[in-house]
Scaffold this motif. Structure first.
Motif, PDB file in Angstrom:
ATOM      1  N   ILE A   1       0.801  -1.230   0.000  1.00 52.37           N
ATOM      2  CA  ILE A   1       0.000   0.000   0.000  1.00 52.37           C
ATOM      3  C   ILE A   1       0.839   1.288   0.000  1.00 52.37           C
ATOM      4  CG2 ILE A   1      -1.642   1.379   1.355  1.00 52.37           C
ATOM      5  CD1 ILE A   1      -3.243  -1.174   1.880  1.00 52.37           C
ATOM      6  N   PRO A   2       1.850   1.433   0.858  1.00 54.47           N
ATOM      7  CA  PRO A   2       2.627   2.679   0.796  1.00 54.47           C
ATOM      8  C   PRO A   2       3.258   2.924  -0.586  1.00 54.47           C
ATOM      9  CG  PRO A   2       3.116   1.490   2.820  1.00 54.47           C
ATOM     10  CD  PRO A   2       2.272   0.578   1.981  1.00 54.47           C
ATOM     11  N   HIS A   3       3.618   1.848  -1.259  1.00 56.70           N
ATOM     12  CA  HIS A   3       4.188   1.981  -2.605  1.00 56.70           C
ATOM     13  C   HIS A   3       3.087   2.320  -3.620  1.00 56.70           C
ATOM     14  CE1 HIS A   3       7.908   0.268  -1.006  1.00 56.70           C
ATOM     15  NE2 HIS A   3       7.091  -0.457  -0.264  1.00 56.70           N
ATOM     16  N   LEU A   4       1.914   1.768  -3.404  1.00 54.41           N
ATOM     17  CA  LEU A   4       0.761   2.114  -4.244  1.00 54.41           C
ATOM     18  C   LEU A   4       0.429   3.599  -4.092  1.00 54.41           C
ATOM     19  CD1 LEU A   4      -1.609   0.931  -6.028  1.00 54.41           C
ATOM     20  CD2 LEU A   4      -2.949   0.927  -3.922  1.00 54.41           C
ATOM     21  N   ARG A   5       0.488   4.085  -2.855  1.00 55.93           N
ATOM     22  CA  ARG A   5       0.216   5.510  -2.612  1.00 55.93           C
ATOM     23  C   ARG A   5       1.158   6.388  -3.416  1.00 55.93           C
ATOM     24  NH1 ARG A   5      -1.386   4.429   3.209  1.00 55.93           N
ATOM     25  NH2 ARG A   5       0.786   4.369   3.819  1.00 55.93           N
ATOM     26  N   ARG A   6       2.448   6.083  -3.351  1.00 56.36           N
ATOM     27  CA  ARG A   6       3.417   6.905  -4.088  1.00 56.36           C
ATOM     28  C   ARG A   6       3.235   6.734  -5.600  1.00 56.36           C
ATOM     29  NH1 ARG A   6       6.438   5.718   0.765  1.00 56.36           N
ATOM     30  NH2 ARG A   6       7.198   3.722  -0.028  1.00 56.36           N
ATOM     31  N   ALA A   7       2.854   5.533  -6.023  1.00 56.78           N
ATOM     32  CA  ALA A   7       2.604   5.295  -7.448  1.00 56.78           C
ATOM     33  C   ALA A   7       1.415   6.131  -7.923  1.00 56.78           C
ATOM     34  CB  ALA A   7       2.347   3.814  -7.697  1.00 56.78           C
ATOM     35  N   MET A   8       0.373   6.226  -7.094  1.00 52.76           N
ATOM     36  CA  MET A   8      -0.826   6.988  -7.471  1.00 52.76           C
ATOM     37  C   MET A   8      -0.501   8.468  -7.603  1.00 52.76           C
ATOM     38  SD  MET A   8      -3.590   5.224  -7.990  1.00 52.76           S
ATOM     39  CE  MET A   8      -4.513   3.745  -7.490  1.00 52.76           C
TER      40      MET A   8
ATOM     41  N   ILE B   1       8.700  14.775  12.639  1.00 49.78           N
ATOM     42  CA  ILE B   1       8.576  13.556  11.832  1.00 49.78           C
ATOM     43  C   ILE B   1       7.196  12.911  11.953  1.00 49.78           C
ATOM     44  CG2 ILE B   1      11.054  13.044  11.762  1.00 49.78           C
ATOM     45  CD1 ILE B   1      10.534  10.837  13.864  1.00 49.78           C
ATOM     46  N   LEU B   2       6.497  13.144  13.052  1.00 53.23           N
ATOM     47  CA  LEU B   2       5.151  12.589  13.205  1.00 53.23           C
ATOM     48  C   LEU B   2       4.191  13.259  12.227  1.00 53.23           C
ATOM     49  CD1 LEU B   2       4.819  12.462  17.129  1.00 53.23           C
ATOM     50  CD2 LEU B   2       5.600  10.643  15.607  1.00 53.23           C
ATOM     51  N   GLU B   3       4.206  14.585  12.251  1.00 52.61           N
ATOM     52  CA  GLU B   3       3.300  15.329  11.353  1.00 52.61           C
ATOM     53  C   GLU B   3       3.623  15.077   9.879  1.00 52.61           C
ATOM     54  OE1 GLU B   3       3.645  19.380  12.559  1.00 52.61           O
ATOM     55  OE2 GLU B   3       2.625  19.012  14.471  1.00 52.61           O
ATOM     56  N   GLU B   4       4.904  15.036   9.604  1.00 51.33           N
ATOM     57  CA  GLU B   4       5.345  14.819   8.220  1.00 51.33           C
ATOM     58  C   GLU B   4       4.762  13.507   7.684  1.00 51.33           C
ATOM     59  OE1 GLU B   4       9.605  14.505   5.834  1.00 51.33           O
ATOM     60  OE2 GLU B   4       9.598  14.919   8.002  1.00 51.33           O
TER      61      GLU B   4
ATOM     62  N   ARG C   1       0.793  10.729   4.465  1.00 49.93           N
ATOM     63  CA  ARG C   1      -0.047   9.530   4.377  1.00 49.93           C
ATOM     64  C   ARG C   1      -1.501   9.907   4.054  1.00 49.93           C
ATOM     65  NH1 ARG C   1      -3.165   6.312   7.714  1.00 49.93           N
ATOM     66  NH2 ARG C   1      -3.082   4.118   7.147  1.00 49.93           N
ATOM     67  N   ALA C   2      -2.020  10.901   4.734  1.00 50.16           N
ATOM     68  CA  ALA C   2      -3.409  11.315   4.512  1.00 50.16           C
ATOM     69  C   ALA C   2      -3.592  11.844   3.088  1.00 50.16           C
ATOM     70  CB  ALA C   2      -3.808  12.373   5.542  1.00 50.16           C
TER      71      ALA C   2
ATOM     72  N   LEU D   1      -1.830  11.232   0.391  1.00 55.00           N
ATOM     73  CA  LEU D   1      -1.697  10.202  -0.649  1.00 55.00           C
ATOM     74  C   LEU D   1      -2.839   9.180  -0.568  1.00 55.00           C
ATOM     75  CD1 LEU D   1       2.123   9.540  -1.084  1.00 55.00           C
ATOM     76  CD2 LEU D   1       0.661  11.296  -2.079  1.00 55.00           C
ATOM     77  N   ASN D   2      -3.313   8.889   0.639  1.00 49.15           N
ATOM     78  CA  ASN D   2      -4.478   7.994   0.734  1.00 49.15           C
ATOM     79  C   ASN D   2      -5.670   8.574  -0.029  1.00 49.15           C
ATOM     80  OD1 ASN D   2      -3.915   5.580   1.949  1.00 49.15           O
ATOM     81  ND2 ASN D   2      -4.327   6.295   4.022  1.00 49.15           N
ATOM     82  N   GLU D   3      -5.799   9.880  -0.001  1.00 51.01           N
ATOM     83  CA  GLU D   3      -6.873  10.524  -0.747  1.00 51.01           C
ATOM     84  C   GLU D   3      -6.725  10.278  -2.244  1.00 51.01           C
ATOM     85  OE1 GLU D   3      -7.890  14.513   0.960  1.00 51.01           O
ATOM     86  OE2 GLU D   3      -8.413  14.892  -1.167  1.00 51.01           O
ATOM     87  N   LYS D   4      -5.494  10.356  -2.710  1.00 52.42           N
ATOM     88  CA  LYS D   4      -5.234  10.067  -4.126  1.00 52.42           C
ATOM     89  C   LYS D   4      -5.610   8.626  -4.479  1.00 52.42           C
ATOM     90  CE  LYS D   4      -1.644  13.427  -5.195  1.00 52.42           C
ATOM     91  NZ  LYS D   4      -2.308  14.157  -6.297  1.00 52.42           N
ATOM     92  N   VAL D   5      -5.255   7.696  -3.600  1.00 55.00           N
ATOM     93  CA  VAL D   5      -5.603   6.298  -3.852  1.00 55.00           C
ATOM     94  C   VAL D   5      -7.117   6.146  -3.922  1.00 55.00           C
ATOM     95  CG1 VAL D   5      -5.517   3.929  -2.967  1.00 55.00           C
ATOM     96  CG2 VAL D   5      -3.499   5.391  -2.781  1.00 55.00           C
ATOM     97  N   ILE D   6      -7.799   6.712  -2.949  1.00 55.70           N
ATOM     98  CA  ILE D   6      -9.263   6.549  -2.892  1.00 55.70           C
ATOM     99  C   ILE D   6      -9.926   7.174  -4.122  1.00 55.70           C
ATOM    100  CG2 ILE D   6     -11.320   7.315  -1.595  1.00 55.70           C
ATOM    101  CD1 ILE D   6      -9.295   6.757   0.913  1.00 55.70           C
TER     102      ILE D   6
END
Lengths: 118, 118, 118, 118, 118, 118
Positions: C97-104, E3-6, E11-12, E14-19
């Motif tokens: 999934i993290p790689h999918l995220r960057r791919a997207m 590093i936590l916020e980064e 992640r948030a 890029l997850n949006e891009k995936v969705i």
């Protein structure tokens, strides 16, 4: 049939199947594989040790057997081969142990065969 | 018993064990696995080729056999399957060769079976 | 600088370093890599899809980016590429999934660039 | 700050965090890691080459950098290191290329530093 | 930005891009991922520890960060998390160390944040 | 001979070969492996579950069998073990399924043996 013959016969039989079916890309992989282990700035022995240990961390039993054969042929002592595999085991972790076990069985068989030939 | 039957019987017997024991998560993995290879924007053939080649670089013999069966069923020629596996072999390296060898043996058996059925 | 340029510039700069330093074996890997994706019994598009999805299950971000570029160039629709990556994600698990995220993210940038060029 | 300092500083800072937090198991891994590369039946140089090449096929950039430093320190020529990495690249496939690229950049920086010190 | 916020912001985003781009298969992977870590015969804490340690041996930094967040949320002590990662490190070998280093940095930041909130 | 005895006998025989041949590094790996699974901040049961699930995602059948034995010995119910393996299967993807199949066969045999002993 002992484990040495079993491996060698199976490998030869299946390599023939690959060669009969292969396209130009697979043919090139096979020829590249051959030139990879020839002497250059590094000698053949070091290159075979790399072949053995990279195969071990990638946990490919058949590749390990092949490079064990080559390492014994090229004159490594048993302890040198064991030490090389020890380094690979530290790098690759305890997940490598079952593969190390099978490698040790094969290594013992190779040195037994060698002693019988002398 | 030939290598086709051996694989198919073992796979069926063990799949039954998984299904008898499985929790909801494993059940979902199995159902997801089924819908993954159905036609969408990509056709079934391309998806099976992806299944085959990703299984080969990950060096899972049983997964490779399964997708070889599907690829033959869906009408790929032997040379097309060989070429797909050639790409995977370049990506995955010579460590893939022992798995390619076993795949070629299985592929030959599948095409032999197919010819006998025609 | 956007993520497309960043990747392309870095890749070109480092490939030059590899070529300047490489021995015959590395040179052969590079030339083999080139002939692997040319048309044969399988067309170029299918081979690039294999390149993309095997790279994704092996979780190599840079390889994924390279094959995304090629897949867009060869005319795949965004949904076809997404579906191919979906198959790879099922095969490779949530670890992908993290790689999918960057791919997207990269895929979106590629299609944005393409639309701007038209 | 150049890529050598960047890697070394980050590594030292984070190793301190590991040591501050570690339990007896992690402490043992660290001490095992140290004794693994000491001379035995195989010399230190061969062991470092194993460390480098197994790290490369397992595609761990930081591990590769660490062993590149050691290989240069122990007196390997640039071409010897390149050849060792070439073998690893054949074993591990084109998926290793992006890691080889970064390794080459680091290797060039190490030899540049060495020449400046002489 | 720490590093936590980064990590969380990236992640948030890029997850949006995936969705936005995802097909039915990727949607199912995401929903399966959610139900996987809910209480059953095993409690949530054990399942998150499995998520953390399997991510660590597979050397996925982003997955490790995600499960570190969850493990801290669910009440594991720092030493318990360190011990779990120690087991994973023995299984996966020294190749895991660079990932352990980054995990330790993130773990320290998480406990610092937790103390500041109390 | 049933699958339990087959595994145990082979493992014992080959471990003897490793011990007879091993250098100090391999000896240390074996001793580290033993202390890794002893109680600390985490109890033995959780550590064995980590051993099982990390072995499963790394797709090492022999390692999985070993940890299945331990998990059954330590009192996990069958459903708890199945759920743990389910999490690992989601993380590792469908490529893990053939290994899950063999694990289920072994798990069934272990619980059958246990019931016969009671």
């Amino acid at each position: 049939m002992n484990i040495l013959e079993e491996y060698r016969d199976k490998r030869a039989a299946l390599n023939e199947k690959v060669i009969n079916n292969s396209d130009k890309v697979i043919k090139r992989i096979y020829s590249l594989d051959t030139i990879t282990y020839t002497e250059g700035a590094l000698d053949e022995k070091t290159k075979e040790m790399i072949g053995l240990t990279t195969s071990l961390v990638l946990r490919c039993d058949d590749c390990v057997k092949y490079h064990l054969e080559k390492c014994v042929e090229l004159g490594y002592s048993k302890m040198q081969i064991v030490e090389g595999m020890g380094v690979a085991n530290v790098v690759g972790g305890t997940i490598v142990i079952p593969h190390l076990r099978r490698a040790m069985e094969y290594l013992d068989a190779l040195f037994e065969e060698k002693e019988n030939q002398e």
